[in-house]
Design a protein around this motif. Structure first.
Motif, PDB file in Angstrom:
ATOM      1  N   LEU A 228      -7.768   3.663  -0.238  1.00  0.00           N
ATOM      2  CA  LEU A 228      -6.834   4.520  -0.964  1.00  0.00           C
ATOM      3  C   LEU A 228      -7.456   5.021  -2.263  1.00  0.00           C
ATOM      4  O   LEU A 228      -7.321   6.200  -2.619  1.00  0.00           O
ATOM      5  CB  LEU A 228      -5.557   3.730  -1.245  1.00  0.00           C
ATOM      6  N   ALA A 229      -8.143   4.140  -2.983  1.00  0.00           N
ATOM      7  CA  ALA A 229      -8.802   4.548  -4.224  1.00  0.00           C
ATOM      8  C   ALA A 229      -9.871   5.595  -3.950  1.00  0.00           C
ATOM      9  O   ALA A 229      -9.994   6.589  -4.686  1.00  0.00           O
ATOM     10  CB  ALA A 229      -9.413   3.328  -4.912  1.00  0.00           C
ATOM     11  N   ASP A 230     -10.634   5.406  -2.886  1.00  0.00           N
ATOM     12  CA  ASP A 230     -11.671   6.376  -2.532  1.00  0.00           C
ATOM     13  C   ASP A 230     -11.052   7.730  -2.199  1.00  0.00           C
ATOM     14  O   ASP A 230     -11.542   8.783  -2.639  1.00  0.00           O
ATOM     15  CB  ASP A 230     -12.479   5.875  -1.339  1.00  0.00           C
ATOM     16  N   ARG A 231      -9.988   7.693  -1.439  1.00  0.00           N
ATOM     17  CA  ARG A 231      -9.373   8.941  -0.977  1.00  0.00           C
ATOM     18  C   ARG A 231      -8.750   9.709  -2.142  1.00  0.00           C
ATOM     19  O   ARG A 231      -8.759  10.942  -2.166  1.00  0.00           O
ATOM     20  CB  ARG A 231      -8.321   8.629   0.087  1.00  0.00           C
ATOM     21  N   ARG A 232      -8.225   8.968  -3.122  1.00  0.00           N
ATOM     22  CA  ARG A 232      -7.550   9.599  -4.259  1.00  0.00           C
ATOM     23  C   ARG A 232      -8.461   9.797  -5.466  1.00  0.00           C
ATOM     24  O   ARG A 232      -8.030  10.280  -6.512  1.00  0.00           O
ATOM     25  CB  ARG A 232      -6.339   8.763  -4.666  1.00  0.00           C
TER      26      ARG A 232
ATOM     27  N   LEU B 200       0.821  -1.212   0.000  1.00  0.00           N
ATOM     28  CA  LEU B 200       0.000   0.000   0.000  1.00  0.00           C
ATOM     29  C   LEU B 200       0.853   1.259   0.000  1.00  0.00           C
ATOM     30  O   LEU B 200       0.504   2.249  -0.648  1.00  0.00           O
ATOM     31  CB  LEU B 200      -0.926  -0.002   1.216  1.00  0.00           C
ATOM     32  N   ALA B 201       1.968   1.225   0.712  1.00  0.00           N
ATOM     33  CA  ALA B 201       2.824   2.423   0.782  1.00  0.00           C
ATOM     34  C   ALA B 201       3.367   2.771  -0.596  1.00  0.00           C
ATOM     35  O   ALA B 201       3.383   3.946  -0.989  1.00  0.00           O
ATOM     36  CB  ALA B 201       3.962   2.186   1.769  1.00  0.00           C
ATOM     37  N   ALA B 202       3.800   1.754  -1.349  1.00  0.00           N
ATOM     38  CA  ALA B 202       4.318   2.008  -2.697  1.00  0.00           C
ATOM     39  C   ALA B 202       3.216   2.508  -3.619  1.00  0.00           C
ATOM     40  O   ALA B 202       3.454   3.353  -4.489  1.00  0.00           O
ATOM     41  CB  ALA B 202       4.941   0.735  -3.259  1.00  0.00           C
ATOM     42  N   THR B 203       2.008   2.005  -3.426  1.00  0.00           N
ATOM     43  CA  THR B 203       0.889   2.458  -4.247  1.00  0.00           C
ATOM     44  C   THR B 203       0.549   3.908  -3.935  1.00  0.00           C
ATOM     45  O   THR B 203       0.286   4.705  -4.842  1.00  0.00           O
ATOM     46  CB  THR B 203      -0.338   1.564  -4.015  1.00  0.00           C
ATOM     47  N   GLU B 204       0.548   4.251  -2.662  1.00  0.00           N
ATOM     48  CA  GLU B 204       0.283   5.644  -2.289  1.00  0.00           C
ATOM     49  C   GLU B 204       1.365   6.565  -2.837  1.00  0.00           C
ATOM     50  O   GLU B 204       1.083   7.676  -3.306  1.00  0.00           O
ATOM     51  CB  GLU B 204       0.193   5.779  -0.770  1.00  0.00           C
ATOM     52  N   GLU B 205       2.595   6.105  -2.818  1.00  0.00           N
ATOM     53  CA  GLU B 205       3.702   6.904  -3.365  1.00  0.00           C
ATOM     54  C   GLU B 205       3.506   7.128  -4.860  1.00  0.00           C
ATOM     55  O   GLU B 205       3.739   8.222  -5.385  1.00  0.00           O
ATOM     56  CB  GLU B 205       5.018   6.181  -3.107  1.00  0.00           C
TER      57      GLU B 205
ATOM     58  N   TYR C  27       1.629  11.135  -9.278  1.00  0.00           N
ATOM     59  CA  TYR C  27       0.729  11.591 -10.336  1.00  0.00           C
ATOM     60  C   TYR C  27      -0.547  12.134  -9.702  1.00  0.00           C
ATOM     61  O   TYR C  27      -1.626  11.539  -9.845  1.00  0.00           O
ATOM     62  CB  TYR C  27       0.403  10.438 -11.287  1.00  0.00           C
ATOM     63  N   PRO C  28      -0.471  13.235  -9.012  1.00  0.00           N
ATOM     64  CA  PRO C  28      -1.651  13.745  -8.296  1.00  0.00           C
ATOM     65  C   PRO C  28      -2.790  14.076  -9.259  1.00  0.00           C
ATOM     66  O   PRO C  28      -2.595  14.734 -10.276  1.00  0.00           O
ATOM     67  CB  PRO C  28      -1.127  14.997  -7.594  1.00  0.00           C
ATOM     68  N   ASP C  29      -3.959  13.554  -8.952  1.00  0.00           N
ATOM     69  CA  ASP C  29      -5.172  13.809  -9.740  1.00  0.00           C
ATOM     70  C   ASP C  29      -5.029  13.396 -11.202  1.00  0.00           C
ATOM     71  O   ASP C  29      -5.677  13.955 -12.081  1.00  0.00           O
ATOM     72  CB  ASP C  29      -5.557  15.296  -9.661  1.00  0.00           C
ATOM     73  N   GLU C  30      -4.160  12.405 -11.465  1.00  0.00           N
ATOM     74  CA  GLU C  30      -3.979  11.915 -12.840  1.00  0.00           C
ATOM     75  C   GLU C  30      -4.444  10.484 -13.030  1.00  0.00           C
ATOM     76  O   GLU C  30      -4.738  10.059 -14.143  1.00  0.00           O
ATOM     77  CB  GLU C  30      -2.501  11.999 -13.245  1.00  0.00           C
ATOM     78  N   ILE C  31      -4.499   9.698 -11.948  1.00  0.00           N
ATOM     79  CA  ILE C  31      -4.780   8.266 -12.068  1.00  0.00           C
ATOM     80  C   ILE C  31      -6.283   8.026 -12.134  1.00  0.00           C
ATOM     81  O   ILE C  31      -7.022   8.327 -11.197  1.00  0.00           O
ATOM     82  CB  ILE C  31      -4.179   7.477 -10.888  1.00  0.00           C
ATOM     83  N   ALA C  32      -6.726   7.460 -13.255  1.00  0.00           N
ATOM     84  CA  ALA C  32      -8.151   7.161 -13.423  1.00  0.00           C
ATOM     85  C   ALA C  32      -8.561   5.920 -12.654  1.00  0.00           C
ATOM     86  O   ALA C  32      -9.669   5.860 -12.102  1.00  0.00           O
ATOM     87  CB  ALA C  32      -8.471   6.971 -14.904  1.00  0.00           C
TER      88      ALA C  32
END
Length: 442
Positions: free
Chosen positions: A222-226, A184-189, A194-199
């Motif tokens: 994490l998906a919900d938060r991002r 999860l940490a690597a995914t959050e990184e 790519y802030p606000d870029e990942i669909a």
């Protein structure tokens, strides 16, 4: 030295004819003769239950049937009867058939975490539609896929990330990011990069390893938060993990999910399922958003394939197929491990994965993955009448099949030990080694 006597002259001739007309000699790269020892790639005549016969007349116990799709065994009576019934009623019409209603109701009852479903013929179309839907819903272009999972689609957005990327523009792959499974940490990184870029985040919810405790729930949060769409590729986990897939087993609901393989027991059917508000973007009832060209396939709702899917789901539920797959797999895994240990190769022939979805690794004297040792192992299995690119079971196997397989594995492991002692498997290969599917040059 190799003393096998298996000879496949008619299969060799058929393979030559295949290559003369069909690029790769097969319609799926994983079925190519390069995946098998030289001159030992059987061409199949027919199958029944857990057995297949090649054009040379040899009978095999088969594992991984139809790339994991034939989980009930070949020509399963309930499936064949359902298909025959529909074939006599026509298979494709100018308007939807009532079978489409019944198939959708059956699917959504089986996978209650989904609110809508749309059927197609293959997994690639379903996963690509999910990605398109996620991009439309988020207004973002970048896709994040799990780098530890081997395959998602034949379409450019995925194939461009593999060594077989010829013909795919870099502008397509520039929009792909990746994340490691279970971290999860690597995914959050990655998401922060790519802030606000990942669909969307797309992954198989489980493979040969179980998800770490809390991982899928953490990914959901994490998906919900991002603001990303969470997509589960359940092509393999669907039905083999539970009738409702991994999401039904682990209790984590994705926004979208894709099913196929076991859904049709070899018949061509796949499904995209998920949240109503997302799925309706490809429908006719959302008048506030730009329409998404979701899935529109001529043969997506062929009635006989949908009938097969309904029969499969009924059989799984009424006959406890998922539990049977796990029971058979547990028996097989234990037998193979015991045989390998007894022959002194327990650290080299390694069985991995959930009992319903077993794979094996072949390691060399340095405990590194080896295509040469895989070739040796496959040769011995084939000589013993076992066709096993994996040890993925079907419910048509019985205890006698499992016991016979374990005996053949023991014989293969005895030869494997000799090759390890010689620190050179070459004398036992009788030709080139099998090759990885994804490679730049043929």
């Amino acid at each position: 030295m190799d003393t096998e006597v298996l000879d496949l002259p008619l299969s060799r001739t058929a393979n030559e004819r295949l290559h003369a007309m069909i690029p790769g000699g097969a319609h799926t790269y994983a079925k190519g003769d390069d995946q098998y020892p030289e001159n030992l790639a059987p061409v199949i005549s027919h199958g029944s239950g857990a057995h297949v016969w090649d054009v040379d007349g040899n009978r095999y116990i088969e594992y991984g049937s139809g790339l994991r799709s034939v989980s009930l065994g070949h020509a399963h009576p309930r499936v064949i009867e359902a298909v025959r019934r529909e074939l006599g009623r026509g298979s494709n019409f100018v308007r939807p058939s009532i079978v489409e209603v019944e198939a959708a109701e059956r699917f959504l009852a089986t996978v209650p975490t989904a609110e809508m479903v749309k059927f197609a013929k293959n997994g690639s179309d379903a996963t690509s539609a999910a990605v398109r839907l996620a991009r439309a819903a988020t207004g973002r272009s970048r896709v994040a896929l799990c780098s530890d999972h081997p395959f998602f689609s034949v379409d450019d957005w995925f194939i461009g990330t593999t060594p077989m990327s010829a013909g795919i523009p870099s502008t397509t792959t520039d929009l792909i990011a990746s994340f490691p499974y279970g971290d999860l940490a690597a995914t959050e990184e990655m998401l922060a990069r790519y802030p606000d870029e990942i669909a969307c985040l797309i992954l198989e919810p489980a493979t040969h390893t179980e998800p770490p405790q809390g991982y899928l729930a953490g990914l959901r949060e994490l998906a919900d938060r991002r603001g990303c769409v969470l997509i589960f590729d359940e092509m393999i986990t669907g039905f083999r993990w539970s009738e409702a897939g991994a999401q039904g087993l682990y209790g984590v609901v994705p926004d979208l999910s894709t099913f196929g393989k076991a859904l049709g027991n070899g018949f061509a059917v796949s499904a995209l399922a998920g949240r109503r508000d997302l799925m309706e973007r490809g429908g006719l009832r959302d008048s506030t958003s730009d329409r998404v060209f979701l899935l529109s396939t001529t043969h997506g709702a062929e009635t006989h394939s949908l009938a097969a899917a309904m029969a499969v789901q009924t059989t799984y539920v009424e006959e406890g197929i998922t539990a049977r797959l796990h029971s058979l797999g547990e028996r097989l895994a234990a037998g193979v491990r015991d045989a390998a240990e007894a022959m002194g190769v327990g650290d080299h022939v390694v069985v991995r994965g959930r009992a319903s979805n077993l794979v094996f690794a072949t390691l060399d004297e340095n405990l590194q993955p080896s295509q040469q040792y895989r070739t040796l192992f496959l040769r011995r299995l084939l000589a013993g009448g076992v066709l096993a690119p994996s040890f993925v079971v079907s419910s048509a196997l019985d205890d006698e099949d499992i016991d016979r397989t374990v005996d053949v594995v023991a014989q293969a492991c005895a030869v494997y030990r000799k090759a390890l002692d010689a620190a050179d498997p070459t004398p036992w290969l009788a030709g080139r080694a099998v090759k990885p599917v994804f490679r730049r040059l043929a």
